[in-house]
Design a protein around this motif. Sequence first.
Motif, PDB file in Angstrom:
ATOM      1  N   HIS A 291       0.829  -1.207   0.000  1.00 50.19           N
ATOM      2  CA  HIS A 291       0.000   0.000   0.000  1.00 50.19           C
ATOM      3  C   HIS A 291       0.864   1.257   0.000  1.00 50.19           C
ATOM      4  CE1 HIS A 291      -3.474  -2.419   1.933  1.00 50.19           C
ATOM      5  NE2 HIS A 291      -3.563  -2.430   0.625  1.00 50.19           N
ATOM      6  N   ALA A 292       1.929   1.248   0.789  1.00 45.61           N
ATOM      7  CA  ALA A 292       2.821   2.413   0.872  1.00 45.61           C
ATOM      8  C   ALA A 292       3.454   2.709  -0.483  1.00 45.61           C
ATOM      9  CB  ALA A 292       3.894   2.185   1.930  1.00 45.61           C
ATOM     10  N   LYS A 293       3.960   1.682  -1.153  1.00 47.71           N
ATOM     11  CA  LYS A 293       4.589   1.880  -2.468  1.00 47.71           C
ATOM     12  C   LYS A 293       3.575   2.339  -3.508  1.00 47.71           C
ATOM     13  CE  LYS A 293       8.650  -1.014  -2.000  1.00 47.71           C
ATOM     14  NZ  LYS A 293       9.402  -2.151  -2.515  1.00 47.71           N
ATOM     15  N   PHE A 294       2.362   1.786  -3.444  1.00 47.58           N
ATOM     16  CA  PHE A 294       1.305   2.189  -4.366  1.00 47.58           C
ATOM     17  C   PHE A 294       0.992   3.671  -4.190  1.00 47.58           C
ATOM     18  CE2 PHE A 294      -3.262   3.085  -4.765  1.00 47.58           C
ATOM     19  CZ  PHE A 294      -3.399   2.938  -6.137  1.00 47.58           C
ATOM     20  N   LEU A 295       0.835   4.100  -2.945  1.00 46.78           N
ATOM     21  CA  LEU A 295       0.536   5.510  -2.679  1.00 46.78           C
ATOM     22  C   LEU A 295       1.670   6.405  -3.162  1.00 46.78           C
ATOM     23  CD1 LEU A 295      -1.092   5.192   0.825  1.00 46.78           C
ATOM     24  CD2 LEU A 295      -2.174   6.203  -1.188  1.00 46.78           C
ATOM     25  N   ASN A 296       2.899   6.040  -2.856  1.00 47.12           N
ATOM     26  CA  ASN A 296       4.041   6.849  -3.274  1.00 47.12           C
ATOM     27  C   ASN A 296       4.136   6.910  -4.801  1.00 47.12           C
ATOM     28  OD1 ASN A 296       6.309   8.481  -2.566  1.00 47.12           O
ATOM     29  ND2 ASN A 296       7.629   6.810  -3.197  1.00 47.12           N
ATOM     30  N   TYR A 297       3.980   5.782  -5.462  1.00 48.30           N
ATOM     31  CA  TYR A 297       4.004   5.715  -6.924  1.00 48.30           C
ATOM     32  C   TYR A 297       2.904   6.612  -7.509  1.00 48.30           C
ATOM     33  CZ  TYR A 297       3.651   3.734 -11.631  1.00 48.30           C
ATOM     34  OH  TYR A 297       3.593   3.564 -12.981  1.00 48.30           O
TER      35      TYR A 297
ATOM     36  N   GLY B 282     -10.988  14.423  13.717  1.00 51.20           N
ATOM     37  CA  GLY B 282     -10.048  15.422  13.227  1.00 51.20           C
ATOM     38  C   GLY B 282      -9.497  15.160  11.840  1.00 51.20           C
ATOM     39  N   TYR B 283      -9.999  14.133  11.152  1.00 55.67           N
ATOM     40  CA  TYR B 283      -9.556  13.866   9.781  1.00 55.67           C
ATOM     41  C   TYR B 283     -10.256  14.816   8.816  1.00 55.67           C
ATOM     42  CZ  TYR B 283      -7.584   9.434  11.396  1.00 55.67           C
ATOM     43  OH  TYR B 283      -6.846   8.475  12.034  1.00 55.67           O
ATOM     44  N   ASP B 284      -9.612  15.084   7.704  1.00 60.37           N
ATOM     45  CA  ASP B 284     -10.210  15.924   6.673  1.00 60.37           C
ATOM     46  C   ASP B 284     -10.935  15.098   5.623  1.00 60.37           C
ATOM     47  OD1 ASP B 284      -9.145  18.684   7.401  1.00 60.37           O
ATOM     48  OD2 ASP B 284      -7.350  17.444   7.456  1.00 60.37           O
ATOM     49  N   ALA B 285     -10.526  13.848   5.457  1.00 64.55           N
ATOM     50  CA  ALA B 285     -11.131  12.946   4.475  1.00 64.55           C
ATOM     51  C   ALA B 285     -10.688  11.530   4.801  1.00 64.55           C
ATOM     52  CB  ALA B 285     -10.692  13.320   3.062  1.00 64.55           C
ATOM     53  N   TYR B 286     -11.277  10.560   4.113  1.00 68.02           N
ATOM     54  CA  TYR B 286     -10.797   9.203   4.284  1.00 68.02           C
ATOM     55  C   TYR B 286     -10.927   8.406   2.999  1.00 68.02           C
ATOM     56  CZ  TYR B 286     -15.269   6.621   4.541  1.00 68.02           C
ATOM     57  OH  TYR B 286     -16.458   6.018   4.254  1.00 68.02           O
ATOM     58  N   LEU B 287     -10.080   7.389   2.920  1.00 68.27           N
ATOM     59  CA  LEU B 287     -10.098   6.446   1.807  1.00 68.27           C
ATOM     60  C   LEU B 287     -10.328   5.060   2.372  1.00 68.27           C
ATOM     61  CD1 LEU B 287      -6.953   7.728  -0.085  1.00 68.27           C
ATOM     62  CD2 LEU B 287      -9.265   7.670  -1.031  1.00 68.27           C
ATOM     63  N   LEU B 288     -11.271   4.349   1.819  1.00 66.64           N
ATOM     64  CA  LEU B 288     -11.508   2.974   2.206  1.00 66.64           C
ATOM     65  C   LEU B 288     -10.509   2.108   1.448  1.00 66.64           C
ATOM     66  CD1 LEU B 288     -13.393   1.237   3.934  1.00 66.64           C
ATOM     67  CD2 LEU B 288     -14.895   1.048   1.943  1.00 66.64           C
ATOM     68  N   LYS B 289      -9.756   1.277   2.162  1.00 61.00           N
ATOM     69  CA  LYS B 289      -8.730   0.460   1.499  1.00 61.00           C
ATOM     70  C   LYS B 289      -9.360  -0.338   0.364  1.00 61.00           C
ATOM     71  CE  LYS B 289      -5.321   0.295   5.082  1.00 61.00           C
ATOM     72  NZ  LYS B 289      -4.441  -0.497   5.927  1.00 61.00           N
ATOM     73  N   GLY B 290      -8.611  -0.413  -0.721  1.00 65.98           N
ATOM     74  CA  GLY B 290      -9.119  -0.993  -1.960  1.00 65.98           C
ATOM     75  C   GLY B 290      -9.591   0.109  -2.905  1.00 65.98           C
ATOM     76  N   PHE B 291      -9.326   1.367  -2.509  1.00 70.63           N
ATOM     77  CA  PHE B 291      -9.742   2.517  -3.301  1.00 70.63           C
ATOM     78  C   PHE B 291      -9.030   2.540  -4.656  1.00 70.63           C
ATOM     79  CE2 PHE B 291      -6.119   3.828  -0.794  1.00 70.63           C
ATOM     80  CZ  PHE B 291      -5.322   4.467  -1.714  1.00 70.63           C
ATOM     81  N   LYS B 292      -9.574   3.295  -5.558  1.00 70.43           N
ATOM     82  CA  LYS B 292      -8.983   3.501  -6.879  1.00 70.43           C
ATOM     83  C   LYS B 292      -8.183   4.811  -6.850  1.00 70.43           C
ATOM     84  CE  LYS B 292     -12.674   1.136  -9.430  1.00 70.43           C
ATOM     85  NZ  LYS B 292     -12.299  -0.121  -8.983  1.00 70.43           N
TER      86      LYS B 292
ATOM     87  N   LYS C  26      -8.223   7.232  -8.808  1.00 73.59           N
ATOM     88  CA  LYS C  26      -9.052   8.412  -9.086  1.00 73.59           C
ATOM     89  C   LYS C  26      -9.696   8.935  -7.804  1.00 73.59           C
ATOM     90  CE  LYS C  26     -13.345   6.135 -10.310  1.00 73.59           C
ATOM     91  NZ  LYS C  26     -14.477   6.082 -11.186  1.00 73.59           N
ATOM     92  N   ASP C  27      -9.997   8.032  -6.851  1.00 72.73           N
ATOM     93  CA  ASP C  27     -10.551   8.475  -5.569  1.00 72.73           C
ATOM     94  C   ASP C  27      -9.510   9.273  -4.791  1.00 72.73           C
ATOM     95  OD1 ASP C  27     -12.892   7.039  -6.161  1.00 72.73           O
ATOM     96  OD2 ASP C  27     -12.092   5.229  -5.223  1.00 72.73           O
ATOM     97  N   LEU C  28      -8.282   8.772  -4.772  1.00 74.79           N
ATOM     98  CA  LEU C  28      -7.187   9.469  -4.110  1.00 74.79           C
ATOM     99  C   LEU C  28      -6.978  10.843  -4.738  1.00 74.79           C
ATOM    100  CD1 LEU C  28      -4.643   9.634  -2.260  1.00 74.79           C
ATOM    101  CD2 LEU C  28      -3.401   8.458  -4.098  1.00 74.79           C
ATOM    102  N   PHE C  29      -6.913  10.898  -6.058  1.00 69.04           N
ATOM    103  CA  PHE C  29      -6.665  12.160  -6.747  1.00 69.04           C
ATOM    104  C   PHE C  29      -7.789  13.162  -6.508  1.00 69.04           C
ATOM    105  CE2 PHE C  29      -4.323   9.300  -9.898  1.00 69.04           C
ATOM    106  CZ  PHE C  29      -3.191   9.318  -9.117  1.00 69.04           C
TER     107      PHE C  29
END
Length: 122
Positions: A9-15, A95-105, A107-110
Motif C-alpha cells: 500500500h505504501a509503495k502504491f501511494l508513493n508511486y 479530526g480527519y479531513d477525508a478518508y479512503l476505504l482500502k481498496g480505493f482507486k 481516481k478516488d485518491l486524486f
Amino acid sequence: MIVEDNIIHAKFLNYSFINRFGCSAALVQSTVSVEGAVSLLSGNKFDLVVLDSEIVGGSGREVLKYIRSSEFNRNVPVIAQTGHLMEKAELEEQGYDAYLLKGFKTKDLFGIVKKLLLDERD
C-alpha cells in the motif's frame, strides 16, 4: 507524508503521488509505529498526510492527535486510510479531513487530494 504499515500500500501511494502530481512522499512504512510517525513529524512541515488508521503500537488517531497539536503541522490536511466504513461526523470528530476505504482507486485518491490541496488555492 504516508504512514502505512503495509509495504505494498505504501509503495502504491508513493508511486501514485509521483506519477500524478510529480512529487514524492516521506514514507513511514513496514514496521511503522506511532513513535516512528511522530518522530518524522517532529520539526518537519508536510503538505498532506495519508494516515493508516491502524498501526503498530497504537492507532492513527494517536498520530492525528500529535499532528493537530504540533506547531508545524496543525493545519495540514490528513486523509485516513482505513478498512472500515466511517461516517462523515465520526471522521470530522476525530479530526480527519477525508478518508479512503482500502481498496480505493487512484481516481478516488486524486479527487480527495485535488479537493484538499488544489481547490483551496482557486
